[in-house]
Design a protein around this motif. Structure first.
Motif, PDB file in Angstrom:
ATOM      1  N   GLY A 140     -23.021  -8.677  -8.656  1.00 27.07           N
ATOM      2  CA  GLY A 140     -22.974  -7.865  -7.441  1.00 27.07           C
ATOM      3  C   GLY A 140     -24.226  -8.014  -6.594  1.00 27.07           C
ATOM      4  O   GLY A 140     -24.155  -8.010  -5.357  1.00 27.07           O
ATOM      5  N   ARG A 144     -22.314  -9.637  -3.705  1.00 27.70           N
ATOM      6  CA  ARG A 144     -21.612  -8.532  -3.060  1.00 27.70           C
ATOM      7  C   ARG A 144     -22.598  -7.462  -2.565  1.00 27.70           C
ATOM      8  O   ARG A 144     -22.399  -6.266  -2.732  1.00 27.70           O
ATOM      9  N   VAL A 203     -17.996  -3.453  -7.697  1.00 30.79           N
ATOM     10  CA  VAL A 203     -18.284  -4.820  -8.105  1.00 30.79           C
ATOM     11  C   VAL A 203     -17.224  -5.364  -9.054  1.00 30.79           C
ATOM     12  O   VAL A 203     -17.000  -6.580  -9.114  1.00 30.79           O
ATOM     13  N   ILE A 236     -13.771  -9.030  -5.854  1.00 30.42           N
ATOM     14  CA  ILE A 236     -14.492  -8.353  -6.928  1.00 30.42           C
ATOM     15  C   ILE A 236     -14.082  -8.971  -8.267  1.00 30.42           C
ATOM     16  O   ILE A 236     -13.120  -9.737  -8.339  1.00 30.42           O
TER      17      ILE A 236
END
Length: 425
Positions: A140, A144, A203, A236
């Motif tokens: 993550g 992300r 995530v 994700i």
């Protein structure tokens, strides 16, 4: 077939010879020094072979728990005994800072057989799930915008470490420690609820293909396929906790194969070591993002445990092994279904050689105790559910013997309940 008309075949060893009793001068065994944990049966077991255990009094028990699916090949299988013995004479543990041939061989074989890119060896399924959480949050940070939130399913169970407990539901240690932040739970088999829970902080979605501690609740195929598609569309990670369902338990090396899905991260444990402490964290694609020291451990993947894991893996990958698990699983399912119908119980659910019998009343623990009196070992993950996780090598003869003993346990329990009702208050 009438369950009560089953007879012990001459070709089936219904009860093995009694094991030798403990030495006369053996020190008495005390439980006073043992810290309390889960409630344990009073028996002290001293020997096991295949589907059977013997206690210190020489009494034999048919084991359909196998350490909650830990002993994938049964008790003391020759292939595991030989692998451990040979390895112990050569090298047990070179230390966490060094490689061993067994570690590298097992990691390579795991990746080849599961279609994974990297693997990391650990001691327990809880540690593997903890590692999956760390790995997802590292991903993550990289991919992300620092997302760290992980969505899990209600009634899921991912181990007993603090991080794994935080991802689990319910939290049995809440009275001792608060759960860690960064997790949310939504109903299992509810794709809409999952979709609604995802936001910019998310995530990963972390799920068991079959919720073992919840009472062997399988994900529906449409649900798990939908979760995979949701993860791909939203960018994700999909984490599958296969600590209980992996290594052949569901009739395939991984349960994900039976659902035709592919996770980014997979956790393995229990059956991988065949009874010794061994687990693995598998990663694919960009999820292979751990840096040096980020998954640090003390004795992870030592040479002795790696030898055990390799022996188990090579055994379950032998031609015809998974087909035999599926065949034995159908035999167990059909027998349990007949018994459930006879006694007016609920559904039988599961896959491969992981099954549960839903009871009509919350009498699972009492049934487990009645079964113990009949020389049968079972466990009750829920108050109204009895679970069956025999050795993957269990014979149909042993399954039939289990059904006979379970039917007697039902009769014993019903007699006890009737007696209670007839006793005046």
């Amino acid at each position: 077939m009438n369950l009560f008309n089953l007879r012990r075949s001459a070709t089936v060893v219904a009860e093995p010879p009694r094991a030798p009793l403990a030495e006369p001068d053996a020190a008495p065994l005390s439980r006073k020094r043992l810290m309390p944990s889960a409630e344990r049966a009073p028996q002290v077991f001293v020997r096991g072979q295949g589907s059977w255990l013997w206690d210190s009094e020489g009494q034999a028990y048919l084991d359909f728990t196998q350490g909650c699916a830990v002993n994938s090949l049964g008790h003391s299988p020759s292939v595991l005994v030989k692998a451990l013995g040979n390895q112990a004479q050569a090298l047990i543990n070179p230390g966490a800072g060094f490689h061993s041939r067994g570690l590298l061989t097992l990691v390579e074989r795991l990746c080849q057989s599961t279609g994974s890119d990297q693997a990391y060896l650990l001691n327990s399924g809880a540690e593997a799930c903890e590692g999956a959480i760390k790995l997802a949050r590292k991903w993550g940070q990289l991919h992300r915008n620092g997302a760290y939130h992980i969505i899990t399913a209600s009634q899921g169970c991912h181990g007993r470490s603090l991080g794994a407990l935080s991802a689990s539901d319910p939290l049995p240690c809440n009275r001792c420690e608060p759960g860690l932040p960064g997790f949310s739970k939504v109903p299992f088999n509810d794709l809409a609820a999952l979709h609604a829970a995802v936001d910019s902080r998310t995530v990963a979605i972390m799920l068991e293909p079959i919720q073992g501690e919840a009472g062997v609740i399988p994900a529906t195929r449409a649900y798990l396929k939908g979760v995979e598609q949701l993860c791909r569309e939203l960018g994700i990670l999909l984490i599958l906790d296969e600590v209980q369902t992996g290594i052949g338990r569901c009739g395939a090396l991984l349960a994900e194969q039976t659902y035709d899905v592919r996770a980014d991260i997979i956790t393995l444990g229990k059956g991988l070591g065949g009874g010794v402490p061994l687990a693995a964290l598998l990663a694919r694609g960009t999820a292979c993002c751990a840096g040096p020291g980020e998954l640090e451990g003390s004795h992870h993947g030592n040479a002795l445990m790696s030898a055990a894991g390799l022996a188990v893996l090579e055994t379950v990958l032998e031609p015809g092994f998974f087909a035999q698990v599926q065949d034995s699983g159908r035999h167990l399912r059909d027998g349990l279904s007949r018994l459930a119908g006879r006694y007016g119980q609920g559904e039988v659910r599961g896959q491969g050689l992981l099954w549960a019998l839903q009871l009509q009343h919350e009498l699972a623990q009492e049934l487990v105790k009645a079964a113990l009196d009949e020389g049968l070992l079972l466990n009750a993950p829920q108050a109204d559910v009895v679970r069956f996780s025999p050795a993957l090598t269990v014979s149909k003869g042993n399954i039939d013997e289990m059904l006979l003993r379970l039917s007697r346990a039902f009769a014993r329990l019903h007699a006890q309940l009737k007696e209670r009702r007839e006793v005046p208050a």
